[in-house]
Design a protein around this motif. Structure first.
Motif, PDB file in Angstrom:
ATOM      1  N   VAL A  99      30.489  58.933 -20.443  1.00 56.96           N
ATOM      2  CA  VAL A  99      29.514  59.792 -19.757  1.00 56.96           C
ATOM      3  C   VAL A  99      29.695  59.792 -18.253  1.00 56.96           C
ATOM      4  O   VAL A  99      29.058  60.591 -17.560  1.00 56.96           O
ATOM      5  CB  VAL A  99      28.075  59.358 -20.113  1.00 56.96           C
ATOM      6  N   SER A 100      30.560  58.934 -17.747  1.00 63.11           N
ATOM      7  CA  SER A 100      30.791  58.890 -16.303  1.00 63.11           C
ATOM      8  C   SER A 100      32.130  58.225 -16.016  1.00 63.11           C
ATOM      9  O   SER A 100      32.508  57.272 -16.693  1.00 63.11           O
ATOM     10  CB  SER A 100      29.666  58.109 -15.608  1.00 63.11           C
ATOM     11  N   GLU A 101      32.843  58.750 -15.024  1.00 62.62           N
ATOM     12  CA  GLU A 101      34.109  58.156 -14.602  1.00 62.62           C
ATOM     13  C   GLU A 101      33.935  57.260 -13.380  1.00 62.62           C
ATOM     14  O   GLU A 101      34.643  56.288 -13.204  1.00 62.62           O
ATOM     15  CB  GLU A 101      35.142  59.254 -14.298  1.00 62.62           C
ATOM     16  N   GLU A 102      33.009  57.604 -12.499  1.00 58.74           N
ATOM     17  CA  GLU A 102      32.729  56.821 -11.293  1.00 58.74           C
ATOM     18  C   GLU A 102      31.230  56.649 -11.121  1.00 58.74           C
ATOM     19  O   GLU A 102      30.553  57.558 -10.661  1.00 58.74           O
ATOM     20  CB  GLU A 102      33.329  57.516 -10.071  1.00 58.74           C
ATOM     21  N   TYR A 159      32.625  54.058 -14.200  1.00 62.29           N
ATOM     22  CA  TYR A 159      33.011  54.322 -15.571  1.00 62.29           C
ATOM     23  C   TYR A 159      31.917  53.806 -16.503  1.00 62.29           C
ATOM     24  O   TYR A 159      31.518  52.636 -16.429  1.00 62.29           O
ATOM     25  CB  TYR A 159      34.330  53.625 -15.886  1.00 62.29           C
ATOM     26  N   ARG A 160      31.443  54.692 -17.376  1.00 59.27           N
ATOM     27  CA  ARG A 160      30.378  54.313 -18.299  1.00 59.27           C
ATOM     28  C   ARG A 160      30.637  54.907 -19.687  1.00 59.27           C
ATOM     29  O   ARG A 160      31.032  56.076 -19.819  1.00 59.27           O
ATOM     30  CB  ARG A 160      29.008  54.789 -17.806  1.00 59.27           C
ATOM     31  N   THR A 220      24.929  51.279 -23.127  1.00 55.45           N
ATOM     32  CA  THR A 220      25.840  51.766 -22.102  1.00 55.45           C
ATOM     33  C   THR A 220      26.732  50.620 -21.648  1.00 55.45           C
ATOM     34  O   THR A 220      26.244  49.532 -21.315  1.00 55.45           O
ATOM     35  CB  THR A 220      25.074  52.337 -20.898  1.00 55.45           C
ATOM     36  N   ASP A 238      30.342  49.273 -19.326  1.00 55.97           N
ATOM     37  CA  ASP A 238      31.270  49.595 -18.255  1.00 55.97           C
ATOM     38  C   ASP A 238      32.700  49.485 -18.787  1.00 55.97           C
ATOM     39  O   ASP A 238      32.913  49.251 -19.978  1.00 55.97           O
ATOM     40  CB  ASP A 238      31.037  48.698 -17.029  1.00 55.97           C
TER      41      ASP A 238
END
Length: 285
Positions: A253-256, A258-259, A274, A276
């Protein structure tokens, strides 16, 4: 050499010390004594009788070879060092000395991909599960002592629990084989749509390839969720859980930063975790 000697001993020299059966018998006898709380270690004479050597001079020669790396003397009594206890454990485990008989059986569990029955096979100190359609599904080592007096299905169950422990230990940063530090590779998607990672030991050959979902099987939120449904996560092959084998329930769900978001189930009370990039759980919903 003194009790405080800190020089490293080459592995070949360490193992060569135990080429004589008397020395093996010494550390085994001391290990037996060490398991009794509150009991002092044996004296020279008591240890010699326990080992069964009549010649005091010969026995002293062999005992001196083990001091102070494997055996320590305190107040006239002898005690095993940690290294001696580890060696006795390895001997009793049977990996170095026992031959295992090949066995196989049809398991109650089914293939995570096609629901066909799995076959469990134990041979050469390894247990694996296979599917006629998808070949090997799971494999890990099981020492002879652990396999003794267990059926193939019981060996597979044992291996599942051990693997869960090993995975958790690896994610926490410690190799279950050599206790060296382990490094988690940033997860990546496979061509088949699974999010996987690799965890490497910095000291030995151990390398684990895992679906990221398997890293959270023993997380308290997941253990509690399944327990309330009457499911003990220790009794289910971790690759059989729907959230482990279904890529639809996991997403980056996220690169920065990272998740990774893992939805454990469709129910309203099912936890969502969630992670890392090092597989640390940073949030639970």
């Amino acid at each position: 050499m003194t009790d405080d000697d800190s020089e490293s001993l080459p592995p070949a020299e360490a193992f060569a010390l135990f080429a004589d059966e008397t020395r093996v018998a010494i550390i085994e006898a001391l290990a037996e004594e060490a398991t009794i709380e509150g009991i002092d270690g044996p004296s020279f004479a008591e240890l010699r009788r326990a080992v069964g050597v009549s010649d005091a001079g010969q026995f002293n020669y062999h005992l001196s070879k083990l001091r102070d790396r494997f055996v320590v003397k305190r107040d006239g009594k002898y005690y095993p060092r940690y290294a001696a206890l580890k060696l006795v454990g390895a001997i009793r485990e049977g990996a170095f000395t026992e031959r295992t008989e090949s066995r196989s059986a049809t398991l109650e569990h089914t293939c995570p991909q096609c629901e066909r029955s799995l076959t469990g096979i134990y041979e050469n100190g390894l247990v694996r599960t296979e599917c006629d359609e998808h070949d090997m599904v799971f494999q890990t080592s099981v020492p002879p002592q652990a396999a003794a007096n267990r059926s193939v299905s019981e060996i597979v169950a044992f291996a599942n629990v051990e693997s869960q422990h090993h995975i958790q230990k690896a994610v926490d940063g410690t190799c279950f084989l050599c206790s060296g530090s382990m490094s988690v590779e940033k997860p990546h998607w496979t061509d088949g749509g699974s999010l996987v990672t690799r965890i490497d030991c910095d000291s030995c050959w151990m390398r684990m390839h895992l679906p990221v979902e398997s890293s959270v099987i023993r997380h308290p939120a997941i253990v509690s969720y399944f327990y309330e449904q009457g499911i003990d996560v220790r009794e289910v092959p971790f690759l059989s859980f729907d959230f482990v084998r279904s890529e639809a329930q996991t997403d980056v769900v996220s690169e920065e930063p990272y998740r990774i978001r893992i939805e454990v189930g469709p129910e309203e009370d099912a936890p969502t975790l969630t992670l890392d990039e090092e597989l640390n759980v940073v949030d639970v919903e």
